[in-house]
Design a protein around this motif. Structure first.
Motif, PDB file in Angstrom:
ATOM      1  N   GLU A 190      35.317 -83.696-104.212  1.00  0.00           N
ATOM      2  CA  GLU A 190      35.593 -84.971-103.555  1.00  0.00           C
ATOM      3  C   GLU A 190      35.000 -86.138-104.344  1.00  0.00           C
ATOM      4  OE1 GLU A 190      33.977 -84.420 -99.683  1.00  0.00           O
ATOM      5  OE2 GLU A 190      35.753 -83.376 -98.892  1.00  0.00           O
ATOM      6  N   ARG A 191      33.790 -85.961-104.849  1.00  0.00           N
ATOM      7  CA  ARG A 191      33.183 -87.019-105.657  1.00  0.00           C
ATOM      8  C   ARG A 191      33.975 -87.256-106.938  1.00  0.00           C
ATOM      9  NH1 ARG A 191      26.634 -85.814-105.453  1.00  0.00           N
ATOM     10  NH2 ARG A 191      26.365 -86.142-103.207  1.00  0.00           N
ATOM     11  N   ALA A 194      37.120 -89.168-106.090  1.00  0.00           N
ATOM     12  CA  ALA A 194      36.801 -90.575-105.839  1.00  0.00           C
ATOM     13  C   ALA A 194      36.479 -91.305-107.135  1.00  0.00           C
ATOM     14  CB  ALA A 194      35.640 -90.683-104.861  1.00  0.00           C
ATOM     15  N   SER A 197      39.644 -91.931-109.055  1.00  0.00           N
ATOM     16  CA  SER A 197      40.437 -93.014-108.458  1.00  0.00           C
ATOM     17  C   SER A 197      39.890 -94.374-108.883  1.00  0.00           C
ATOM     18  CB  SER A 197      40.423 -92.888-106.935  1.00  0.00           C
ATOM     19  OG  SER A 197      40.990 -91.668-106.518  1.00  0.00           O
TER      20      SER A 197
END
Length: 396
Positions: A190-191, A194, A197
């Motif tokens: 998830e990190r 992110a 992105s």
């Protein structure tokens, strides 16, 4: 030849220093494991009391949470100092407690192996002294050639097993710390998503900034010279005097040469042709030749890196050298590019006045460019200097 001998001696000393540092870390870990064993016993009693009398509202007492987190942080510092473990940390009281439960037996195992090593060394010294110094043969066995060879081989085998055991304990220490104190694989994914992105948005902004810079260079430089060139040609056509017309054409010719030079400058800043043809080293040598400051290039990359890595490394060096020439008041710039098959490291240092702002347009753009490749970018520029810019670019 003296320098080569010193380098070889340094390489010989490094493994010994590494082994000594790891052994010291494991010895310290064995000591802290003993203290943590007492801590875990006290924590078990406090948690049992909490579960019995708090009616399930609080499973980890505050004193246990604070103490276990402090102990886990102490262990992270030990691993970072002695075992070069620098992984990210993301843990709460329960994970810190679980880490201590798992690492205590690992730490005690390392202490046992170190004790066996020390005991074996003492026994070997006592045996050698009894054979060749005192003459009091241990166990009444004289040092015949076969006995000496047998004992030496047996001792080397035990030493090898003990060293392998220490290496295994060190690896297990790192693994337990990463699993218990680091982020979970899902959190890491998830990190990363992110971060990618954000990096993608930053790359788009960097491309837009680069386009605006190119437009500004063309408008303020090449376009103005072309306008002046057109005016000179027009005046030459309208001149009634042949000498006057010849002088104007001469000026127009000079202005066309300057316009061509400006156009080449803009094209070179957009993307140097040498980077595609001859590679990063040739492009960096071009940067050094065009710089108004003396630039020393050190290049130690065994094979040509991927094109994206080459491009990022080139622009890091180019922007850093340009900033040093324009703003730092430096007298020279040192550039070192080192690498392997997996990582390229770029280091630029000048002897200027310092004070470079990492959030400035040029350096911030470089940080975004490096981040787009999942690399690391850092700027150190204290007032008074020197300014040091580093970038680590993965090749995979």
């Amino acid at each position: 030849m003296i320098g080569s001998s010193d380098a070889r001696n340094t390489r010989r000393r490094r493994p010994a220093r590494t082994v000594a540092r790891v052994a010291a870390g494991l010895l310290l870990g064995a000591v802290t494991a003993g203290a943590e064993l007492v801590l875990l016993a006290a924590a078990a009693l406090l948690m049992a009391y909490s579960l019995a009398f708090s009616r399930g509202r609080r499973t980890v007492p505050g004193v246990v949470a604070d103490t276990t987190r402090a102990a886990a942080e102490l262990e992270r510092r030990r691993l970072r100092t002695f075992l070069d473990e620098r992984g990210p940390a993301d843990y709460g009281p329960l994970r810190a407690l679980a880490y201590l439960v798992l690492r205590v037996p690992v730490g005690l195992l390392g202490g046992v192996i170190l004790f066996l090593l020390a005991y074996g060394a003492a026994m070997a010294a006592e045996l050698a002294a009894s054979w060749w110094i005192t003459g009091d043969y241990m166990d009444g066995i004289p040092p015949t050639p076969w006995i000496v060879v047998y004992t030496a081989v047996f001792g080397l085998v035990l030493l090898f097993l003990a060293v392998q055991g220490l290496a295994g304990v060190a690896a297990l220490e790192r693994t337990v710390a990463r699993r218990c104190l680091g982020p979970s694989p899902l959190e890491e994914y998830e990190r990363r998503i992110a971060r990618l992105s954000v990096t993608r948005a930053q790359v788009v902004d960097a491309v837009d900034d680069e386009r605006r810079r190119i437009e500004r260079d063309l408008h303020d430089g090449v376009q103005q010279r072309l306008v002046a060139l057109g005016m000179l040609i027009g005046r030459a056509r309208r001149a009634g005097d042949a000498d006057r017309a010849s002088d104007l054409l001469r000026q127009a010719h000079e202005e066309s040469a300057r316009a061509l030079e400006d156009l080449r400058e803009v094209a070179w800043r957009v993307y140097p042709a040498a980077l595609d043809g001859e590679g990063l080293r040739a492009a960096l040598e071009t940067v050094a030749e065009r710089s108004p400051l003396p630039v020393e290039i050190g290049y130690a990359v065994p094979e040509r890196p991927p094109r994206a890595v080459e491009t990022a490394a080139y622009f890091v060096v180019c922007e850093a050298v340009t900033n040093a020439a324009k703003h730092s008041g430096a007298s020279r710039v040192n550039v070192d590019v080192t690498g392997s098959a997996t990582m390229i490291g770029v280091r630029i240092e000048d002897d200027g006045s310092g004070g470079a702002d990492p959030a400035g347009g040029g350096l911030a753009g470089l940080a975004r460019r490096v981040a787009a490749l999942d690399g690391e970018f850092a700027v150190s520029s204290p007032p008074g200097g020197p300014t040091l810019i580093t970038a680590n670019l993965p090749c995979g």
